[in-house]
Design an enzyme around this catalytic site. Structure first.
Site, mmCIF file in Angstrom:
data_model
loop_
_atom_site.group_PDB
_atom_site.id
_atom_site.type_symbol
_atom_site.label_atom_id
_atom_site.label_comp_id
_atom_site.label_asym_id
_atom_site.label_seq_id
_atom_site.Cartn_x
_atom_site.Cartn_y
_atom_site.Cartn_z
ATOM 1 N N HIS A 1 -21.185 -24.502 12.234
ATOM 2 C CA HIS A 1 -19.892 -24.114 12.837
ATOM 3 C C HIS A 1 -20.112 -23.109 13.976
ATOM 4 O O HIS A 1 -19.562 -22.005 13.961
ATOM 5 C CB HIS A 1 -18.945 -23.528 11.780
ATOM 6 C CG HIS A 1 -17.502 -23.583 12.194
ATOM 7 N ND1 HIS A 1 -16.469 -23.836 11.330
ATOM 8 C CD2 HIS A 1 -16.919 -23.421 13.423
ATOM 9 C CE1 HIS A 1 -15.320 -23.811 11.978
ATOM 10 N NE2 HIS A 1 -15.568 -23.571 13.262
ATOM 11 N N ARG B 1 -12.997 -30.498 12.982
ATOM 12 C CA ARG B 1 -12.901 -29.967 11.616
ATOM 13 C C ARG B 1 -13.455 -31.026 10.654
ATOM 14 O O ARG B 1 -13.326 -32.230 10.906
ATOM 15 C CB ARG B 1 -11.447 -29.658 11.237
ATOM 16 C CG ARG B 1 -10.894 -28.355 11.826
ATOM 17 C CD ARG B 1 -11.565 -27.114 11.246
ATOM 18 N NE ARG B 1 -10.994 -25.864 11.719
ATOM 19 C CZ ARG B 1 -11.497 -25.104 12.690
ATOM 20 N NH1 ARG B 1 -12.594 -25.481 13.326
ATOM 21 N NH2 ARG B 1 -10.921 -23.971 13.022
HETATM 22 P P1 NDP Z 1 -4.912 -28.391 20.713
HETATM 23 O O1 NDP Z 1 -3.835 -28.127 19.719
HETATM 24 O O2 NDP Z 1 -4.774 -27.851 22.093
HETATM 25 O O3 NDP Z 1 -5.133 -29.978 20.877
HETATM 26 C C1 NDP Z 1 -5.099 -30.847 19.806
HETATM 27 C C2 NDP Z 1 -5.164 -32.269 20.342
HETATM 28 O O4 NDP Z 1 -5.190 -33.166 19.221
HETATM 29 C C3 NDP Z 1 -3.950 -32.637 21.185
HETATM 30 O O5 NDP Z 1 -4.321 -33.449 22.255
HETATM 31 C C4 NDP Z 1 -3.082 -33.428 20.198
HETATM 32 O O6 NDP Z 1 -2.253 -34.387 20.804
HETATM 33 C C5 NDP Z 1 -4.153 -34.130 19.403
HETATM 34 N N1 NDP Z 1 -3.607 -34.561 18.098
HETATM 35 C C6 NDP Z 1 -3.080 -33.791 17.133
HETATM 36 N N2 NDP Z 1 -2.650 -34.563 16.111
HETATM 37 C C7 NDP Z 1 -2.914 -35.834 16.462
HETATM 38 C C8 NDP Z 1 -2.693 -37.095 15.846
HETATM 39 N N3 NDP Z 1 -2.099 -37.187 14.643
HETATM 40 N N4 NDP Z 1 -3.086 -38.209 16.501
HETATM 41 C C9 NDP Z 1 -3.666 -38.129 17.724
HETATM 42 N N5 NDP Z 1 -3.910 -36.967 18.376
HETATM 43 C C10 NDP Z 1 -3.526 -35.838 17.739
HETATM 44 O O7 NDP Z 1 -6.269 -27.883 20.037
HETATM 45 P P2 NDP Z 1 -7.606 -27.395 20.757
HETATM 46 O O8 NDP Z 1 -8.012 -28.420 21.749
HETATM 47 O O9 NDP Z 1 -7.472 -25.997 21.212
HETATM 48 O O10 NDP Z 1 -8.607 -27.377 19.509
HETATM 49 C C11 NDP Z 1 -8.885 -28.553 18.778
HETATM 50 C C12 NDP Z 1 -9.594 -28.183 17.489
HETATM 51 O O11 NDP Z 1 -10.940 -27.760 17.750
HETATM 52 C C13 NDP Z 1 -9.007 -26.978 16.738
HETATM 53 O O12 NDP Z 1 -7.871 -27.348 16.003
HETATM 54 C C14 NDP Z 1 -10.160 -26.591 15.849
HETATM 55 O O13 NDP Z 1 -10.066 -27.319 14.634
HETATM 56 C C15 NDP Z 1 -11.409 -27.067 16.614
HETATM 57 N N6 NDP Z 1 -12.266 -25.937 17.033
HETATM 58 C C16 NDP Z 1 -13.563 -25.912 16.603
HETATM 59 C C17 NDP Z 1 -14.413 -24.899 16.994
HETATM 60 C C18 NDP Z 1 -15.842 -24.894 16.565
HETATM 61 O O14 NDP Z 1 -16.587 -23.947 16.839
HETATM 62 N N7 NDP Z 1 -16.325 -25.923 15.891
HETATM 63 C C19 NDP Z 1 -13.959 -23.802 17.866
HETATM 64 C C20 NDP Z 1 -12.568 -23.935 18.267
HETATM 65 C C21 NDP Z 1 -11.761 -24.964 17.863
HETATM 66 P P3 NDP Z 1 -1.050 -33.960 21.791
HETATM 67 O O15 NDP Z 1 -1.743 -33.441 23.037
HETATM 68 O O16 NDP Z 1 -0.335 -35.218 22.007
HETATM 69 O O17 NDP Z 1 -0.274 -32.885 21.085
#
Ligand code: NDP
Length: 310
Positions: free
Chosen positions: A273, A225
């Protein structure tokens, strides 16, 4: 009484999802009605995307859950009118698309593809790229997408370090967490991939201070994002050469305004995007499974932690 499922997303998606959801809910053995237009107090489930325009859930008095078609839920996670469970999208098709997009862009950097596409000036200067084993890639975020991308890169023999909020163990990946983990991960990252959600805790994860940790000439790929990166800091790092190149798919303002410096920067690739998207055929199965779970008293899958925002 039938289960009423409201589809509130981009209108163009309704003809795509309507038959898929009808099939899935029928196969689940449910008595249901599916529409883009119910009285709010008749709705049991909302299949949701922000561009459906639904903002106020207050009149949805019998709502059981909101099922997001998007993986990123930053536009709804903080909605105080929503008091029922919110599930986000974890879709096999979306994950596969993200793997392909990220691996493609990592390989572009790793193999130096641009060098041979743009410089065709008759100079024969063989300079073979190293093997992936010698290329250090850091993936910020080890969730549904980050873990899958990390494993795909590791399967190609890249030296992958991942970073998340909580501790993790993933075969073949060096897993780090916390502030010290971010410091260590970035300090040796030749290519950084951002797959974090947009939350208050992840805003400007890459800023002047953290960009300065990178080895000189690092490359950045952001399909996560826009707010994950401090744009001014990145432009500064690109101009100084600290960051050699950035491939950016997501932005604070989308569409990216025509006068934004990223469009004109020679060391930035802008994509609109498109890193990946929810694939209706597989996503409809996820939605139908969650509705079935709700009706049979099983826990919903892929629930959002509203306090954490993802
Ligand atoms: P998930 O919720 O499965 O994973 C998020 C990851 O980020 C987890 O490993 C989480 O840690 C980590 N995280 C969250 N907060 C923190 C923090 N403060 N510090 C360190 N690590 C953190 O999301 P997805 O993998 O499904 O998707 C990730 C993002 O990809 C979505 O939120 C979206 O914004 C983006 N996206 C973009 C697309 C595009 O076309 N450009 C399409 C689809 C998604 P933990 O495992 O410990 O909880």
């Amino acid at each position: 009484m039938p289960v009423n499922v409201l589809f509130s997303a981009r209108p163009a998606l309704w003809p795509v999802y309507e038959p898929l959801l009808t099939k899935g809910l029928t196969e689940a053995g449910l008595d249901f009605r599916l529409s883009t237009d119910f009285e709010p107090d008749q709705v049991d489930y909302v299949v949701y995307a922000p561009n459906g325009g639904l903002l106020d859930f207050t009149p949805y008095t019998r709502l059981k859950a909101v099922l997001s078609l998007w993986a990123g839920v930053e536009k709804i996670a903080g909605n105080e009118t929503l008091t029922v469970p919110l599930a986000r999208m974890v879709d096999h098709g979306l994950t596969q698309g993200m793997i392909e997009w990220v691996v493609g862009h990592v390989l572009r950097y790793h193999l130096g593809m641009d060098q041979h596409i743009t410089v065709q000036d008759g100079v024969w200067a063989p300079d073979a790229p190293p093997l992936a084993t010698e290329r250090r890639v850091c993936v910020l975020g080890l969730g549904a997408l980050g873990e899958a991308v990390s494993c795909a890169l590791a399967a190609l023999n890249f030296d992958v370090t991942g970073w998340s909020r909580s501790t993790k163990e993933i075969a073949g990946i060096t897993c780090l967490h916390g502030a010290d983990g971010l410091h260590a991960a970035l300090s040796q990252a030749e290519i950084v991939v951002l797959l974090l959600p947009d939350t208050p805790a992840t805003t400007n994860t890459l800023n002047t201070e953290t960009l300065a940790l990178l080895p000189n000439g690092a490359r950045i790929i952001n399909p996560g994002r826009g707010p994950l990166i401090d744009d001014e800091a990145l432009l500064g790092a690109l101009n100084s050469g600290q960051v050699d190149h950035a491939t950016l798919d997501v932005f604070r303002v989308e569409p990216l305004p025509a006068d934004h410096p990223y469009w004109r920067h020679p060391n930035v690739t802008v994509t609109p995007h498109i890193a990946s998207e929810t694939r209706p055929a597989t996503a409809a199965q996820v939605i139908c499974d969650n509705i079935r779970r709700g009706e049979e008293g099983e826990p919903f899958l892929h629930l959002v932690d509203r306090d954490l925002g993802y």
